[in-house]
Scaffold this active site. Structure first.
Site, PDB file in Angstrom:
ATOM      1  N   ASP A  12       0.877  -1.157   0.000  1.00 49.09           N
ATOM      2  CA  ASP A  12       0.000   0.000   0.000  1.00 49.09           C
ATOM      3  C   ASP A  12       0.928   1.225   0.000  1.00 49.09           C
ATOM      4  O   ASP A  12       2.086   1.130   0.415  1.00 49.09           O
ATOM      5  CB  ASP A  12      -0.872  -0.033   1.260  1.00 49.09           C
ATOM      6  CG  ASP A  12      -1.691   1.217   1.415  1.00 49.09           C
ATOM      7  OD1 ASP A  12      -2.306   1.653   0.432  1.00 49.09           O
ATOM      8  OD2 ASP A  12      -1.697   1.790   2.540  1.00 49.09           O
ATOM      9  N   ASP A  14      -0.106   5.061   0.682  1.00 50.55           N
ATOM     10  CA  ASP A  14      -0.393   6.060   1.717  1.00 50.55           C
ATOM     11  C   ASP A  14      -0.415   5.405   3.107  1.00 50.55           C
ATOM     12  O   ASP A  14      -1.205   4.498   3.347  1.00 50.55           O
ATOM     13  CB  ASP A  14      -1.763   6.709   1.457  1.00 50.55           C
ATOM     14  CG  ASP A  14      -1.785   7.517   0.165  1.00 50.55           C
ATOM     15  OD1 ASP A  14      -0.906   8.370  -0.016  1.00 50.55           O
ATOM     16  OD2 ASP A  14      -2.686   7.278  -0.661  1.00 50.55           O
TER      17      ASP A  14
END
Ligand code: BG6
Ligand code: MG
Length: 216
Positions: A12, A14
């Site tokens: 991922d 952010d």
């Protein structure tokens, strides 16, 4: 489970590689103030890993006026995105820690394939700003999916791009929606930050470099 099954790591973006929460907050806050909707950091936390339009719907739970048209909602989301991108243009290489850069390089050195798996349509802009485009073999992001996390689509696409079976992939996430997506995609899930203590997390990470103990 056996760690030597792992061949790829899907990150991922952010909250794992970079910390853009504060920029999302500032931009959503400005938009919410303009239409008179209450918004705070606690509501912002619920937007982690959630797509842009779904995030707007969460913010509008507090909206008390007449229901807004889809067209107007798109205008609001676009306005927020313009403000958010202005803030992203202020990011640079210093927004990624040496620990993250060195861990990514060492994972590659050990033969793992690496991909981004992010709901964001701004992922490539962020990676360019922080000079990390070359650290990954593939990028799966908000521009190549029709369903956002907790649906596993973004991670399944990443595994396809890497040409690695899903059950040989480890996902690294900071949001419970992302851990749910990894498990729905039959992948292993490492949780950092808030996701560290989530019940479905296979590997809690106290620090990014802990990945080197999992991916030997
Ligand atoms: C995720 C963020 O990475 O991307 C969410 O955690 C955000 O908070 C989502 O809503 C979509 O981002 P963007 O950049 O396409 O608006
Ligand atoms: Mg995240």
């Amino acid at each position: 489970m056996s760690e030597n099954k792992l061949k790829a790591v899907i990150f991922d973006l952010d909250g794992v590689i970079v910390f853009t929460d504060k920029f999302h907050y500032q931009a959503w806050k400005k938009m919410a103030d303009e239409i008179g909707v209450y918004f705070d950091e606690e509501i912002n936390n619920r937007l982690r890993g959630v797509g842009r339009m779904e995030s707007l719907d969460i913010i509008l739970e507090r909206y008390e006026g007449e229901p807004l048209s889809e067209e107007y909602k798109k205008i609001l989301a676009a306005k927020k995105n313009d403000m958010y991108r202005e803030l992203l243009y202020g990011m640079g290489p210093d927004d990624v820690t040496a620990e993250v850069r060195e861990t990514l390089a060492e994972l590659r050195n050990r033969g793992y394939k690496l991909s981004i798996g992010s709901s964001s349509k701004n992922a490539k802009l962020i990676l360019r700003q922080v000079r990390l485009m070359d650290a990954f073999d593939a990028i799966s992001d908000g521009t190549n999916i029709s369903k956002s996390k907790p649906d596993p689509e973004v991670f399944i696409k990443a595994a396809e791009y890497l040409d690695v079976p899903c059950d040989n992939c480890l996902v690294v996430e900071d949001a419970s929606a992302g851990i749910d997506a990894a498990k729905a995609g039959h992948m292993y899930a490492a949780g950092i930050g808030d996701a560290m203590n989530y019940s479905l997390t296979d590997y809690p990470l106290t620090s990014f470099k802990d990945l080197l103990d999992i991916c030997k």
